[in-house]
Design a protein around this motif. Structure first.
Motif, PDB file in Angstrom:
ATOM      1  N   VAL A 141      23.100  88.829  76.580  1.00 55.35           N
ATOM      2  CA  VAL A 141      22.898  88.351  75.214  1.00 55.35           C
ATOM      3  C   VAL A 141      21.474  87.834  75.052  1.00 55.35           C
ATOM      4  CG1 VAL A 141      23.639  86.638  73.508  1.00 55.35           C
ATOM      5  CG2 VAL A 141      25.332  87.798  74.928  1.00 55.35           C
ATOM      6  N   VAL A 142      20.753  88.331  74.055  1.00 55.72           N
ATOM      7  CA  VAL A 142      19.380  87.889  73.808  1.00 55.72           C
ATOM      8  C   VAL A 142      19.406  86.530  73.112  1.00 55.72           C
ATOM      9  CG1 VAL A 142      18.516  90.249  73.678  1.00 55.72           C
ATOM     10  CG2 VAL A 142      19.313  89.126  71.593  1.00 55.72           C
ATOM     11  N   PRO A 143      18.311  85.761  73.198  1.00 53.03           N
ATOM     12  CA  PRO A 143      18.307  84.399  72.637  1.00 53.03           C
ATOM     13  C   PRO A 143      18.697  84.319  71.170  1.00 53.03           C
ATOM     14  CG  PRO A 143      16.399  84.712  74.059  1.00 53.03           C
ATOM     15  CD  PRO A 143      17.072  86.049  73.944  1.00 53.03           C
ATOM     16  N   GLU A 144      18.244  85.283  70.353  1.00 53.35           N
ATOM     17  CA  GLU A 144      18.568  85.237  68.927  1.00 53.35           C
ATOM     18  C   GLU A 144      20.071  85.361  68.702  1.00 53.35           C
ATOM     19  OE1 GLU A 144      16.384  87.188  70.340  1.00 53.35           O
ATOM     20  OE2 GLU A 144      14.435  86.466  69.588  1.00 53.35           O
ATOM     21  N   LEU A 145      20.691  86.299  69.403  1.00 50.10           N
ATOM     22  CA  LEU A 145      22.136  86.475  69.275  1.00 50.10           C
ATOM     23  C   LEU A 145      22.871  85.276  69.866  1.00 50.10           C
ATOM     24  CD1 LEU A 145      24.640  88.103  68.575  1.00 50.10           C
ATOM     25  CD2 LEU A 145      24.375  89.340  70.749  1.00 50.10           C
ATOM     26  N   GLU A 146      22.349  84.726  70.960  1.00 49.66           N
ATOM     27  CA  GLU A 146      22.976  83.558  71.565  1.00 49.66           C
ATOM     28  C   GLU A 146      23.056  82.408  70.565  1.00 49.66           C
ATOM     29  OE1 GLU A 146      22.431  81.480  75.832  1.00 49.66           O
ATOM     30  OE2 GLU A 146      20.752  81.146  74.469  1.00 49.66           O
ATOM     31  N   ALA A 147      21.982  82.181  69.805  1.00 51.50           N
ATOM     32  CA  ALA A 147      21.968  81.113  68.814  1.00 51.50           C
ATOM     33  C   ALA A 147      23.007  81.358  67.726  1.00 51.50           C
ATOM     34  CB  ALA A 147      20.579  80.986  68.204  1.00 51.50           C
ATOM     35  N   GLU A 148      23.144  82.601  67.294  1.00 50.26           N
ATOM     36  CA  GLU A 148      24.137  82.919  66.266  1.00 50.26           C
ATOM     37  C   GLU A 148      25.555  82.763  66.791  1.00 50.26           C
ATOM     38  OE1 GLU A 148      22.969  86.279  63.419  1.00 50.26           O
ATOM     39  OE2 GLU A 148      21.827  86.779  65.236  1.00 50.26           O
ATOM     40  N   LEU A 149      25.776  83.160  68.029  1.00 53.25           N
ATOM     41  CA  LEU A 149      27.102  82.995  68.634  1.00 53.25           C
ATOM     42  C   LEU A 149      27.466  81.517  68.760  1.00 53.25           C
ATOM     43  CD1 LEU A 149      26.879  85.708  71.453  1.00 53.25           C
ATOM     44  CD2 LEU A 149      28.413  85.748  69.473  1.00 53.25           C
ATOM     45  N   LEU A 150      26.499  80.702  69.153  1.00 53.03           N
ATOM     46  CA  LEU A 150      26.738  79.263  69.257  1.00 53.03           C
ATOM     47  C   LEU A 150      27.172  78.691  67.917  1.00 53.03           C
ATOM     48  CD1 LEU A 150      23.778  78.013  71.484  1.00 53.03           C
ATOM     49  CD2 LEU A 150      26.204  77.730  71.950  1.00 53.03           C
ATOM     50  N   GLU A 151      26.468  79.072  66.870  1.00 50.11           N
ATOM     51  CA  GLU A 151      26.788  78.570  65.530  1.00 50.11           C
ATOM     52  C   GLU A 151      28.197  78.980  65.120  1.00 50.11           C
ATOM     53  OE1 GLU A 151      24.961  78.774  60.986  1.00 50.11           O
ATOM     54  OE2 GLU A 151      23.781  79.499  62.689  1.00 50.11           O
ATOM     55  N   ALA A 152      28.556  80.230  65.403  1.00 49.23           N
ATOM     56  CA  ALA A 152      29.887  80.723  65.035  1.00 49.23           C
ATOM     57  C   ALA A 152      30.978  80.013  65.836  1.00 49.23           C
ATOM     58  CB  ALA A 152      29.964  82.232  65.256  1.00 49.23           C
ATOM     59  N   LEU A 153      30.732  79.763  67.120  1.00 47.73           N
ATOM     60  CA  LEU A 153      31.734  79.092  67.955  1.00 47.73           C
ATOM     61  C   LEU A 153      31.920  77.636  67.534  1.00 47.73           C
ATOM     62  CD1 LEU A 153      30.804  80.605  71.427  1.00 47.73           C
ATOM     63  CD2 LEU A 153      33.000  80.847  70.261  1.00 47.73           C
ATOM     64  N   LEU A 154      30.839  76.958  67.242  1.00 50.27           N
ATOM     65  CA  LEU A 154      30.940  75.566  66.816  1.00 50.27           C
ATOM     66  C   LEU A 154      31.706  75.442  65.500  1.00 50.27           C
ATOM     67  CD1 LEU A 154      27.380  74.254  67.750  1.00 50.27           C
ATOM     68  CD2 LEU A 154      29.553  73.441  68.677  1.00 50.27           C
ATOM     69  N   LYS A 212      34.006  77.509  64.597  1.00 48.26           N
ATOM     70  CA  LYS A 212      35.275  78.228  64.762  1.00 48.26           C
ATOM     71  C   LYS A 212      35.382  79.383  63.755  1.00 48.26           C
ATOM     72  CE  LYS A 212      37.244  75.478  67.936  1.00 48.26           C
ATOM     73  NZ  LYS A 212      36.209  74.492  68.207  1.00 48.26           N
ATOM     74  N   ASP A 213      34.255  80.050  63.559  1.00 48.85           N
ATOM     75  CA  ASP A 213      34.149  81.153  62.585  1.00 48.85           C
ATOM     76  C   ASP A 213      34.568  82.449  63.278  1.00 48.85           C
ATOM     77  OD1 ASP A 213      33.523  82.991  60.673  1.00 48.85           O
ATOM     78  OD2 ASP A 213      31.366  82.582  60.648  1.00 48.85           O
ATOM     79  N   ARG A 214      35.865  82.726  63.263  1.00 49.53           N
ATOM     80  CA  ARG A 214      36.373  83.901  63.970  1.00 49.53           C
ATOM     81  C   ARG A 214      35.890  85.220  63.359  1.00 49.53           C
ATOM     82  NH1 ARG A 214      39.844  79.778  64.263  1.00 49.53           N
ATOM     83  NH2 ARG A 214      40.807  79.280  66.276  1.00 49.53           N
ATOM     84  N   PRO A 215      35.902  85.389  62.023  1.00 51.41           N
ATOM     85  CA  PRO A 215      35.359  86.646  61.461  1.00 51.41           C
ATOM     86  C   PRO A 215      33.885  86.833  61.809  1.00 51.41           C
ATOM     87  CG  PRO A 215      36.689  85.507  59.824  1.00 51.41           C
ATOM     88  CD  PRO A 215      36.528  84.564  60.967  1.00 51.41           C
ATOM     89  N   GLY A 216      33.098  85.769  61.705  1.00 48.77           N
ATOM     90  CA  GLY A 216      31.690  85.880  62.050  1.00 48.77           C
ATOM     91  C   GLY A 216      31.490  86.219  63.517  1.00 48.77           C
TER      92      GLY A 216
END
Length: 381
Positions: free
Chosen positions: A175-188, A190-194
């Protein structure tokens, strides 16, 4: 009117609240002391490089910055005392073994954490340096429970996670840093569709594991489900073993949340949040942050927690307030001696200054000093 208005989310602490806050501060520092934690008092401001070392972006946007008129360098008003305490351990104490430190002081935030939060929290906390095992995580969580109990907060639930799980999955999936940041935001959030959309292009095993993280919340059974659903990566296995040990050793009301990644760039292992009745947000936050000491040039494992005394004052047990004793204003030596003796015994004695008879009710006195047969005695007011 503008001369006395305060900035938004900054407020004065009036006597009744200040009395409760101070009582909790004294109780907590005493609990820390008897557990072997030594008090340190870092400065309010430092050069910005020192304040933000090892914290990534977690503190950068919350830190007030200014120019030092003496050196021309950028300085910051601390937004968190933990990096300062890590610096003290790494470069000033320079101990080789375990160090237990505690602290208390005001921090400043550029923005409040929530709608009801202040931008000027009164932070208090405790840290263990020099021990990398789960035993220190157990100790720090037990200390947190003892500290809250001392303030009258007995029913505490811990939500515990481990940033090592997500970190291992992200590394394995490239996972590249940009995607990692987006994944973190979605997990925090609890954005399952995102989360589903963000993981479409990842390998199936990593994609399915990341999508499963928001569902891995609950009791001890979550760890068995996680072991079955997540890839058998060594780092994931170690993280789950750490969480099993916490649940086994701690004996606290505890739940597991593998999507709780608050402070991801700051923490390196177990993370936890303490909740109690009366507060919608966590009353305390903590976890392991081994990378902070490393960033200061001396790799020292560390774990700890902190809380805001202002928030704690809302739910903690207020100290019993005893009324004060009203003493007449006089130059009588026997009266002065009686007042001194009462104050030495811990009583609050307020001298009634002349000309304020009508406002005596504001003094909070329920007793008074009166002269009886040449002796000064206390009687009900």
């Amino acid at each position: 009117m503008r001369k006395w208005l305060l900035p938004e989310f900054v407020e004065d602490v009036l006597p009744d609240e200040a009395r409760v806050i101070e009582a909790h501060r004294a109780r907590l520092l005493e609990v820390f002391r008897v557990h072997g934690y030594e008090l340190v008092l870092p400065p309010m401001l430092e050069y910005i490089e020192s304040l933000l070392t090892g914290t990534g972006h977690d503190l950068d946007l919350r830190t007030f910055k200014l120019i030092d008129q003496m050196s021309g360098r950028t300085m910051g008003l601390r937004a968190d005392m933990t990096p300062q305490v890590a610096r003290i351990d790494a470069h000033l104490l320079n101990r080789q073994g375990v160090a237990r430190l505690c602290y208390c002081g005001t921090v400043l935030h550029t923005r409040p954490r929530g709608l009801t939060a202040t931008r000027e929290p009164l932070q208090i906390g405790a840290e263990i340096y020099g021990h990398a095992g789960i035993e220190s995580d157990v100790e720090i969580q037990r200390l947190l429970r003892a500290a809250l109990a001392a303030c009258g907060v007995a029913e505490v639930r811990l939500d515990v996670g481990h940033v090592g799980v997500f970190r291992a999955l992200a590394a394995e999936g490239g996972v590249v840093p940009e995607l990692e940041a987006e994944l973190l935001e979605a997990l925090l959030a609890k954005d399952r569709p995102g989360l589903a959309g963000l993981t479409d292009a990842l390998a199936a095993s990593i994609r399915d594991a990341l999508r499963a993280l928001p569902e891995l919340y609950g009791g001890a059974e979550v760890l068995d489900r996680a072991a079955a659903l997540l890839p058998a990566l060594p780092a994931v296995g170690r993280a789950l073993d750490d969480l099993r040990a916490l649940m086994r050793e701690n004996g606290l009301a505890m739940s597991i949340d593998l999507a709780d990644l608050r402070g991801y760039h700051y923490h390196s292992g177990v993370v936890f949040a303490a909740y109690c009745a009366g507060l919608p947000s966590a009353v305390a936050l903590g976890g392991r942050y081994d990378e902070v000491g490393k960033a200061f040039g001396r790799a020292r494992p560390a774990t700890g927690f902190s809380m805001d005394l202002r928030e704690l004052a809302r739910v903690g047990q207020a100290p019993v307030r005893r009324g004060a004793i009203l003493a007449p204003h006089a130059t009588d030596a026997a009266l002065r001696a009686a007042i001194d003796a009462l104050r030495d015994a811990g009583e609050v004695v307020v001298v009634d200054l002349p000309g304020h008879d009508a406002a005596r009710g504001e003094l909070g006195c329920d007793r008074q000093l009166v002269s009886r047969g040449g002796r000064w005695e206390v009687e009900a007011l």
